[in-house]
Design a protein around this motif. Structure first.
Motif, PDB file in Angstrom:
ATOM      1  N   MET A 120      -4.789  -6.578  -2.961  1.00 20.45           N
ATOM      2  CA  MET A 120      -5.561  -5.979  -2.035  1.00 20.45           C
ATOM      3  C   MET A 120      -7.051  -6.432  -1.846  1.00 20.45           C
ATOM      4  O   MET A 120      -7.626  -7.027  -0.694  1.00 20.45           O
ATOM      5  CB  MET A 120      -5.509  -4.438  -2.008  1.00 20.45           C
ATOM      6  N   ASP A 121      -7.518  -6.682  -3.030  1.00 19.43           N
ATOM      7  CA  ASP A 121      -8.865  -7.383  -3.100  1.00 19.43           C
ATOM      8  C   ASP A 121      -9.133  -8.880  -2.267  1.00 19.43           C
ATOM      9  O   ASP A 121     -10.150  -8.961  -1.725  1.00 19.43           O
ATOM     10  CB  ASP A 121      -9.577  -7.266  -4.433  1.00 19.43           C
ATOM     11  N   ARG A 150      -8.320  -8.250   1.538  1.00 17.90           N
ATOM     12  CA  ARG A 150      -9.482  -7.711   2.128  1.00 17.90           C
ATOM     13  C   ARG A 150     -10.445  -8.971   2.455  1.00 17.90           C
ATOM     14  O   ARG A 150     -10.900  -9.057   3.653  1.00 17.90           O
ATOM     15  CB  ARG A 150     -10.272  -6.738   1.459  1.00 17.90           C
ATOM     16  N   LYS A 151     -10.647  -9.920   1.548  1.00 23.99           N
ATOM     17  CA  LYS A 151     -11.649 -11.043   1.852  1.00 23.99           C
ATOM     18  C   LYS A 151     -10.804 -12.153   3.116  1.00 23.99           C
ATOM     19  O   LYS A 151     -11.724 -12.658   3.589  1.00 23.99           O
ATOM     20  CB  LYS A 151     -11.856 -12.122   0.647  1.00 23.99           C
ATOM     21  N   GLN A 191      -8.115  -9.125   7.564  1.00 31.99           N
ATOM     22  CA  GLN A 191      -8.118  -7.691   7.757  1.00 31.99           C
ATOM     23  C   GLN A 191      -6.837  -7.062   7.975  1.00 31.99           C
ATOM     24  O   GLN A 191      -6.393  -6.103   7.508  1.00 31.99           O
ATOM     25  CB  GLN A 191      -9.159  -7.078   8.487  1.00 31.99           C
ATOM     26  N   TYR A 218      -4.590  -7.361   5.187  1.00 31.96           N
ATOM     27  CA  TYR A 218      -4.935  -6.168   4.284  1.00 31.96           C
ATOM     28  C   TYR A 218      -4.286  -4.887   4.438  1.00 31.96           C
ATOM     29  O   TYR A 218      -3.454  -4.392   3.563  1.00 31.96           O
ATOM     30  CB  TYR A 218      -6.465  -6.044   3.997  1.00 31.96           C
ATOM     31  N   ALA A 248      -1.686  -2.792   2.472  1.00 33.11           N
ATOM     32  CA  ALA A 248      -1.799  -1.378   2.148  1.00 33.11           C
ATOM     33  C   ALA A 248      -0.984  -0.271   2.688  1.00 33.11           C
ATOM     34  O   ALA A 248      -0.678   0.557   1.896  1.00 33.11           O
ATOM     35  CB  ALA A 248      -3.421  -1.118   2.555  1.00 33.11           C
ATOM     36  N   GLU A 293      -7.284   3.950   6.606  1.00 37.49           N
ATOM     37  CA  GLU A 293      -7.768   2.595   6.032  1.00 37.49           C
ATOM     38  C   GLU A 293      -8.431   1.860   6.846  1.00 37.49           C
ATOM     39  O   GLU A 293      -9.132   1.047   6.285  1.00 37.49           O
ATOM     40  CB  GLU A 293      -6.056   2.210   5.750  1.00 37.49           C
ATOM     41  N   LEU A 324     -11.915   0.477   5.874  1.00 40.20           N
ATOM     42  CA  LEU A 324     -12.506  -1.157   5.633  1.00 40.20           C
ATOM     43  C   LEU A 324     -13.547  -1.242   6.834  1.00 40.20           C
ATOM     44  O   LEU A 324     -14.315  -2.141   6.265  1.00 40.20           O
ATOM     45  CB  LEU A 324     -10.787  -1.840   6.312  1.00 40.20           C
ATOM     46  N   ASP A 336     -16.647   0.018   4.638  1.00 39.97           N
ATOM     47  CA  ASP A 336     -16.541  -0.698   3.434  1.00 39.97           C
ATOM     48  C   ASP A 336     -17.089  -2.321   3.362  1.00 39.97           C
ATOM     49  O   ASP A 336     -18.117  -3.009   2.733  1.00 39.97           O
ATOM     50  CB  ASP A 336     -15.869  -0.491   2.514  1.00 39.97           C
ATOM     51  N   LEU A 337     -16.654  -2.867   4.460  1.00 35.67           N
ATOM     52  CA  LEU A 337     -16.692  -4.263   4.556  1.00 35.67           C
ATOM     53  C   LEU A 337     -17.503  -4.762   6.255  1.00 35.67           C
ATOM     54  O   LEU A 337     -16.709  -5.560   6.569  1.00 35.67           O
ATOM     55  CB  LEU A 337     -15.523  -4.931   4.454  1.00 35.67           C
TER      56      LEU A 337
END
Length: 171
Positions: free
Chosen positions: A113-114, A117-118, A121, A124, A128, A143, A147, A150-151
């Protein structure tokens, strides 16, 4: 090394090259007896941790399963094979860096997932949804909001998950 063509015991190295990422050496060899040429590859063999599944079974780490997870999440997404390779290597590196002999398989999912995420999306959120067993649309919405919260800087180069104009009309 034995010749794969005539099984003669003596072959000699006539050339060697390091791969672009520096993880593999290619040896070009020639058989002393039959003159055939072939390649061999040298890579470092590092033991990855065993995975403890949710039912308690232990299983050896399988890079193919990891790659399949990425491929499924990234299906029909604009992500190159090279980017996927880098992400897979990132997960493997994270596993090695734990220094553990055994890890819960859930930890691998977190590493995936990390990396997703990069990368992308949408991929991701796809991953998830399966990994965290989303039950309904509200789980997806939570979620996506997490996302985006957080990003905020990570979205450069990616399409937005929800078009702001459309999202504003529906709220």
């Amino acid at each position: 090394m034995h010749c794969p063509f005539c099984q003669h015991e003596d072959t000699r190295v006539i050339d060697s090259r390091v791969s672009e990422d520096g993880t593999t050496i290619r040896w070009r060899r020639e058989c002393e007896a039959c003159g055939e040429r072939f390649n061999t590859f040298e890579t470092a063999e590092l033991k990855l941790p065993s995975l403890i599944k949710s039912d308690g079974r232990r299983e050896a780490f399988d890079e193919r399963k990891l790659r399949t997870s990425f491929d499924r999440a990234l299906q029909k997404r604009p992500v190159s094979a090279e980017q996927v390779d880098v992400a897979v290597r990132g997960v493997i590196h994270a596993l090695r860096m734990t220094g553990e002999r055994e890890l819960p398989s859930r930890k691998v999912g977190e590493f995936v997932m990390d990396e997703l995420r990069k990368l992308d999306q949408v991929a991701y959120v796809r991953f998830a949804s399966v990994y965290r067993k989303f039950e309904d649309v509200a789980d997806f919405r939570e979620e996506i909001e997490r996302l985006e919260r957080d990003l905020p800087g990570m979205a450069t180069g990616q399409l937005p998950l929800v078009d702001d104009a459309i999202a504003g009309k529906k709220r």
